[in-house]
Design a protein around this motif. Structure first.
Motif, PDB file in Angstrom:
ATOM      1  N   PRO A  83       0.834  -1.212   0.000  1.00 42.65           N
ATOM      2  CA  PRO A  83       0.000   0.000   0.000  1.00 42.65           C
ATOM      3  C   PRO A  83       0.870   1.264   0.000  1.00 42.65           C
ATOM      4  O   PRO A  83       1.748   1.401   0.838  1.00 42.65           O
ATOM      5  N   ALA A  84       0.632   2.135  -0.964  1.00 40.76           N
ATOM      6  CA  ALA A  84       1.397   3.376  -1.073  1.00 40.76           C
ATOM      7  C   ALA A  84       0.479   4.496  -1.541  1.00 40.76           C
ATOM      8  O   ALA A  84      -0.390   4.286  -2.391  1.00 40.76           O
ATOM      9  N   ALA A  85       0.702   5.666  -0.991  1.00 37.74           N
ATOM     10  CA  ALA A  85      -0.121   6.829  -1.323  1.00 37.74           C
ATOM     11  C   ALA A  85      -0.121   7.101  -2.825  1.00 37.74           C
ATOM     12  O   ALA A  85      -1.165   7.423  -3.403  1.00 37.74           O
ATOM     13  N   GLU A  86       1.021   6.950  -3.468  1.00 26.47           N
ATOM     14  CA  GLU A  86       1.126   7.258  -4.897  1.00 26.47           C
ATOM     15  C   GLU A  86       0.209   6.369  -5.734  1.00 26.47           C
ATOM     16  O   GLU A  86      -0.414   6.829  -6.683  1.00 26.47           O
ATOM     17  N   SER A  87       0.142   5.102  -5.395  1.00 28.78           N
ATOM     18  CA  SER A  87      -0.712   4.190  -6.159  1.00 28.78           C
ATOM     19  C   SER A  87      -2.189   4.470  -5.905  1.00 28.78           C
ATOM     20  O   SER A  87      -3.001   4.422  -6.829  1.00 28.78           O
ATOM     21  N   TYR A  88      -2.536   4.781  -4.652  1.00 28.74           N
ATOM     22  CA  TYR A  88      -3.924   5.154  -4.379  1.00 28.74           C
ATOM     23  C   TYR A  88      -4.284   6.447  -5.122  1.00 28.74           C
ATOM     24  O   TYR A  88      -5.379   6.578  -5.656  1.00 28.74           O
ATOM     25  N   PHE A  89      -3.349   7.395  -5.168  1.00 29.54           N
ATOM     26  CA  PHE A  89      -3.582   8.635  -5.911  1.00 29.54           C
ATOM     27  C   PHE A  89      -3.830   8.310  -7.386  1.00 29.54           C
ATOM     28  O   PHE A  89      -4.734   8.855  -8.006  1.00 29.54           O
ATOM     29  N   ALA A  94      -7.317   7.955 -12.202  1.00 27.99           N
ATOM     30  CA  ALA A  94      -7.913   7.167 -13.286  1.00 27.99           C
ATOM     31  C   ALA A  94      -9.424   7.052 -13.096  1.00 27.99           C
ATOM     32  O   ALA A  94     -10.189   7.178 -14.066  1.00 27.99           O
ATOM     33  N   SER A  95      -9.853   6.854 -11.864  1.00 29.69           N
ATOM     34  CA  SER A  95     -11.290   6.758 -11.572  1.00 29.69           C
ATOM     35  C   SER A  95     -11.983   8.083 -11.872  1.00 29.69           C
ATOM     36  O   SER A  95     -13.111   8.093 -12.385  1.00 29.69           O
ATOM     37  N   TYR A  96     -11.331   9.178 -11.556  1.00 21.71           N
ATOM     38  CA  TYR A  96     -11.882  10.507 -11.849  1.00 21.71           C
ATOM     39  C   TYR A  96     -12.110  10.663 -13.356  1.00 21.71           C
ATOM     40  O   TYR A  96     -13.171  11.094 -13.796  1.00 21.71           O
ATOM     41  N   ALA A 104     -12.993   7.415  -6.968  1.00 23.96           N
ATOM     42  CA  ALA A 104     -11.931   8.419  -6.981  1.00 23.96           C
ATOM     43  C   ALA A 104     -11.760   9.023  -5.588  1.00 23.96           C
ATOM     44  O   ALA A 104     -10.637   9.077  -5.061  1.00 23.96           O
ATOM     45  N   ALA A 105     -12.862   9.455  -4.984  1.00 22.39           N
ATOM     46  CA  ALA A 105     -12.804  10.069  -3.655  1.00 22.39           C
ATOM     47  C   ALA A 105     -12.249   9.088  -2.626  1.00 22.39           C
ATOM     48  O   ALA A 105     -11.394   9.445  -1.807  1.00 22.39           O
ATOM     49  N   GLU A 106     -12.707   7.852  -2.686  1.00 24.08           N
ATOM     50  CA  GLU A 106     -12.238   6.815  -1.758  1.00 24.08           C
ATOM     51  C   GLU A 106     -10.721   6.641  -1.836  1.00 24.08           C
ATOM     52  O   GLU A 106     -10.038   6.556  -0.815  1.00 24.08           O
TER      53      GLU A 106
END
Length: 174
Positions: A83-89, A94-96, A104-106
């Motif tokens: 788990p890394a912030a960059e990948s969640y970002f 992409a979801s946005y 995206a918000a999640e």
């Protein structure tokens, strides 16, 4: 050579190939050339399916190239391994673009949880999600958080002022 040693040597060889491909990909990425970097990152994950950083860069490059659904898949694989912030970002971005605002918000919120001190861009991006999702109060709070973390964030000030103007909060907009 016993089978266990052979398996171990094979695993080391696959990892070495993956690391070399990853490094080659980074050399192109350092030149902002995702088109040339991506095949190397894909080769790295093909050699070692558990190479989290290679999955993360695969997702990043796919997103930069506009391959949003593929970017989400690769980035989700990356976060399942590390788990890394960059990948969640990246999943959030992409979801946005795919107009999946809830996802995206999640994912932006998860990026913020993992790296709260470097989350100004995630808060700003979250504000854009809330803008397009029709949630003006949450949009305002997201931009304020971005500004709190990065007081010279001009784009966040601009978006915040624009939201206040649309909400007819003229004193705040000024």
């Amino acid at each position: 050579m016993p089978l266990s040693e052979l398996v171990a040597a094979s695993g080391r060889n696959k990892r070495a190939k993956a690391v070399q491909a990853f490094r080659d990909g980074l050399s192109f990425l350092s030149q902002d050339d995702c088109e040339k970097a991506l095949p190397y990152f894909e080769k790295a994950v093909e050699s070692d399916n558990n190479y989290a950083e290679a999955w993360a860069q695969t997702g990043f490059c796919r997103e930069k190239l506009g391959r949003h659904a593929e970017a989400i898949d690769a980035s989700k694989r990356a976060v399942s391994l590390r788990p890394a912030a960059e990948s969640y970002f990246n999943i959030g971005l992409a979801s946005y673009y795919l107009k999946n605002y809830r996802e995206a918000a999640e994912n932006y919120r998860q990026a913020i949880r993992l790296d709260p001190y470097n989350a100004a861009d995630a808060h700003y991006a979250l504000g854009l999600v809330y803008r397009d999702w029709g949630r003006p109060e949450e949009e305002i709070q997201a931009y304020k958080q971005a500004i709190r973390l990065k007081p010279d964030y001009a784009s966040a000030y601009e978006r915040l002022g624009s939201r206040y103007l649309k909400s007819k909060k003229f004193a705040e907009a000024i």
